[in-house]
Design an enzyme around this catalytic site. Structure first.
Site, PDB file in Angstrom:
ATOM      1  N   GLY A  42      53.757  32.596  30.656  1.00 58.77           N
ATOM      2  CA  GLY A  42      54.419  33.882  30.752  1.00 58.77           C
ATOM      3  C   GLY A  42      53.426  35.027  30.823  1.00 58.77           C
ATOM      4  N   GLY A  43      53.826  36.163  30.243  1.00 55.63           N
ATOM      5  CA  GLY A  43      52.979  37.348  30.282  1.00 55.63           C
ATOM      6  C   GLY A  43      51.631  37.148  29.630  1.00 55.63           C
TER       7      GLY A  43
ATOM      8  N   GLY B   6      30.721  40.222  62.433  1.00 58.58           N
ATOM      9  CA  GLY B   6      31.069  41.008  61.258  1.00 58.58           C
ATOM     10  C   GLY B   6      30.625  40.362  59.970  1.00 58.58           C
ATOM     11  CB  ALA B   7      30.254  36.839  58.914  1.00 62.26           C
TER      12      ALA B   7
END
Length: 535
Positions: free
Chosen positions: A190-191, A425-426
């Site tokens: 859960g949280g 771009g890499a």
């Protein structure tokens, strides 16, 4: 009244009982503390061991230097009522808090005690954690949480949930200020799972620790899918699929030993440099093996880990998230005794391309190193970003931008070493000079270009190749021409985009000298509340 009555002596008044002496009070205190340290019962301890898990105090003893632990709020008890809680008020309220040392350096710690309320968090439990988190932040020392809890204490309702809110707020406030390490040694559902996710490093133990927002029962009720706790959120899943866990181990002993090892690389806080260590490995040691380790053919794989071993002190390093996104290596190591963060493409996995997971992994590591004053060394051998509709549709643009943003924002010393290829771009994203690397070095076999020579020739000379009498021969000729003119080893250096082309065998010594020169680097940033990094 008679004369006899008047002369009769008054009845003696009983003396008030004497309070226990301080010695007796001290003995009582010692007895109480011994009982608190022993835990709720021998039966509860046996049940914890039967699950393959240690108790909270056994874990603390393994984490900290022997005899160094100082406990606080060990006598605290909850004050909740209803649902039988008023009849169950054990000391510690299910969490042990305090501080000690790891290799002589102060570390704050809290550890859930699963034997008490299953380690579930209530108001008093949360208040103890808040206190130790505040102390760690104000003292400027690392915080380690040993998690083994069943989530919020249902009987305390919203009060328990508010306790988690206080933990999350403190996690964020201390982010990038002190190292925060979460060690998962049992369930975390859960949280409660968001606190580890907000910290710098997450450790897990196989078969005994799990993390998930919704458990198997909820998953089955909503989706109809049947799945075990381990398959949903076990250590293997988070170490190799989700990327939530940085490390996973077979047992708690190995796990906690590795936490100690990680702390040896980290400063106490963001105002200090990482701890320096002495090394018998000469800073100017030549790495002759490197010359033959990396193949000249850009398409042939090799293990980048072997390169790292040749460069760092004694071949020793700590790889982060080794099981996730293996096409990018992120590791902590030392060069001439100084801590460095290493980011490196791994040609053995997906040819070392950057994809969504590798971009996220690299961005997180770069941010962590920058926060804690750890210089960055980037070893580049990258063919580009992974192509494909799946990558594009799942956001390779924004994920790749995370890595780009992290490097551009980093103010620590940054050194790029191009081992072989660096395309498109890499090349830019892998900490090129154009985005702020302090130094860019390259080996003599480097190829830096928009794309590989074959692909470039097919685009640039498409018509020429198609019109040739022998297209294949003409293609080969033009590929070689393109490579000689635009991809030769000194092309980038001639244009000032690479600071030096170096002998591979001298990589270690050049890095050692460069890091020493940049150690006191200052890079003031413009005033702003904060940046707005890519999603």
């Amino acid at each position: 009244m008679t004369l006899a009555d008047e002369t009769r002596a008054p009845e003696p008044v009983a003396a008030p009982p004497r309070p226990p002496s301080l010695a007796q009070r001290t003995a009582d205190l010692r007895e109480l503390k011994d009982a608190v340290a022993a835990g709720p019962s021998e039966r509860a301890t046996e049940a914890q061991h039967a699950r393959g898990k240690l108790t909270a105090r056994e874990r603390i003893d393994l984490l900290l230097d022997k005899g160094s632990f100082t406990e606080i709020e060990g006598l605290r008890r909850h004050r909740a009522t209803g649902f039988g809680l008023e009849a169950r008020r054990p000391h510690t309220d299910g969490v042990v808090t305090g501080w000690g040392t790891v290799d002589g350096r102060t570390v704050f710690v809290y550890a859930h005690d699963f034997r008490i309320f299953g380690g579930a968090l209530g108001e008093a439990h949360a208040a103890k954690i808040h206190k130790i988190m505040d102390l760690a932040a104000s003292a400027g020392a690392p915080l380690v949480s040993l998690n083994d809890g069943a989530g919020a204490r249902i009987q305390e309702g919203v009060t328990a949930l508010a306790g988690y809110g206080g933990i999350f707020t403190r996690n964020v406030r201390s982010s990038g200020v002190i190292p925060q390490i979460s060690v998962m040694l049992g369930p975390c559902a859960g949280g409660a799972a968001y606190s580890p996710a907000l910290t710098d490093f997450v450790f897990m133990v196989r078969s005994t620790s799990q993390m998930f927002i919704t458990g198997p029962d909820v998953v089955e009720a909503v989706t109809g899918e049947r799945i075990s706790q381990d398959d949903l959120g076990g250590a293997r899943v988070h170490a190799s699929v989700s990327g939530v866990a940085a490390f996973d181990f077979d047992n708690e002993e190995d796990c906690l030993a590795e936490v100690r090892y990680l702390l040896s690389y980290l400063p106490a806080n963001n105002q200090e440099l990482p701890p320096q260590a002495s090394s018998a490995d000469p800073a100017d040691r030549r790495g002759e093996r490197l010359v033959d380790l990396v193949p000249s053919d850009p398409g042939r794989p090799y293990d980048m880990r072997e390169v790292i071993e040749e460069v760092v002190d004694d071949g020793e390093y700590l790889e982060i998230q080794a099981g996730w996104a293996p096409n990018l290596i992120c590791a902590l190591a030392r060069i001439d005794g100084a801590v460095v963060g290493i980011v490196a493409n791994q040609p053995m996995a997906l040819a070392g391309v950057l994809d969504i997971d590798a971009s996220d992994k690299g961005a997180r590591f770069v941010n962590t190193c920058d926060a804690f004053n750890i210089p960055l060394v980037t070893l580049v051998d990258v063919p580009g970003f992974l192509p494909g509709a799946d990558q594009e549709h799942n956001g390779i643009i924004r994920h790749g931008a995370k890595l780009l943003y992290a490097y551009c924002r980093a103010t620590v010393p940054r050194i790029q070493v191009i081992l072989r290829k660096a395309y498109g771009g890499a090349y830019i994203v892998m900490d090129s000079r154009s985005i702020g690397a302090d130094l860019s070095l390259a080996w003599p076999g480097n190829e830096i270009a928009v794309m590989g020579a074959e692909g470039a020739a097919n685009v640039v000379f498409r018509r020429d190749i198609a019109a040739a009498e022998d297209p294949e021969a003409r293609r080969a000729e033009l590929v070689e021409e393109y490579r000689e003119q635009l991809m030769h080893p000194f092309y980038a250096a001639e244009r000032g985009l690479v600071d030096d082309v170096i002998d591979p065998a001298e990589t270690r010594s050049v890095l050692a000298r460069s890091l020493a020169a940049l150690r006191r680097k200052e890079s003031p940033a413009p005033y702003r509340k904060h940046g707005n990094p890519p999603m």
